[in-house]
Design an enzyme around this catalytic site. Sequence first.
Site, PDB file in Angstrom:
ATOM      1  N   SER A 143       0.855  -1.690  -0.017  1.00 25.67           N
ATOM      2  CA  SER A 143       0.310   0.051  -0.200  1.00 25.67           C
ATOM      3  C   SER A 143       0.933   0.836   0.100  1.00 25.67           C
ATOM      4  CB  SER A 143      -0.924  -0.393   1.304  1.00 25.67           C
ATOM      5  OG  SER A 143      -2.004   1.406   0.968  1.00 25.67           O
ATOM      6  N   TYR A 156      -0.728  -0.932  10.742  1.00 25.94           N
ATOM      7  CA  TYR A 156      -1.066  -1.140   9.143  1.00 25.94           C
ATOM      8  C   TYR A 156       0.254  -0.323   8.513  1.00 25.94           C
ATOM      9  CZ  TYR A 156      -3.915  -0.985   4.985  1.00 25.94           C
ATOM     10  OH  TYR A 156      -3.821  -1.581   3.564  1.00 25.94           O
TER      11      TYR A 156
END
Length: 240
Positions: A143, A156
């Site tokens: 990501s 995350y």
Amino acid sequence: MLELKNQTAVITGAGKGIGRAVAEALAAEGVHLGLIARTASDLETLRGELTEKYGVNVFVQAADVSVRTEIEAAVQALHEQLGAVDILINNAGIASFGKLVDMDPEEWERIIRVNLMGAYYTTRAALPFMIEQNSGNILNVASTAGERGFATGSAYCASKAALISMSEALMQEVRKSNIRVVTLNPSTVNTELASNNNLPIGDEDRMMQPEDVADLALATLKLPARVFVKSAGIWTTNPQ
Ligand code: NAD
């Protein structure tokens, strides 16, 4: 451009979102699939659809990627069913956000276990098959959150940054075996993961869709074997 027809691919977290879109895009290219989900029966409908529409073989195994014994057994079984693992897509992932001091430590750790350890376990299980056949493609869905941290994203962002770093290290280890390791780093994509966490998806016509990430995966896989791509990031809106 490389032909993908009759290659084999194992995809984790293939039940919805990006994993599902990648599964369909690969099936459309004639790739035989091994799909991994925590509950295999969740993927039965998808298996039926892809088999009927594209005429490819689709096998399904149940495994939680964060449980090493489960994912090892699933990859082993899929290798036997497919006869080879040419492509591995480490896509399974979870997200939740909160200030570091506020987040439940068990939740923080769970994100690392699924997003990082899960990809590590799955790769470790599939890699010997690729080394043996002296070729392979590993795509790790990381990501943009792994490229730059932001407030509330400590778990995350850390999981995705570590996944990017692991991929770069592995790339150096296996390039002599003609195995490519690439991270796909999308910004926010219109999936349940994004909507459940109220991530800013962007306005209607500039919303990145799972199919856009699938296109990126295909384009990467079709590059000639001599080309080593480290990572491929995509945004539909300007990077901030
Ligand atoms: P999603 O929630 O729609 O799908 C995730 C899939 O992974 C689901 O099928 C889920 O069941 C599966 N999964 C989750 N934990 C698992 C586990 N422990 N074992 C096996 N399967 C598991 O999410 P998505 O948006 O399609 O996300 C796919 C990947 O893309 C994730 O790694 C995510 O971090 C990454 N990503 C998403 C976005 C976004 O904005 N949606 C952006 C960048 C990267």
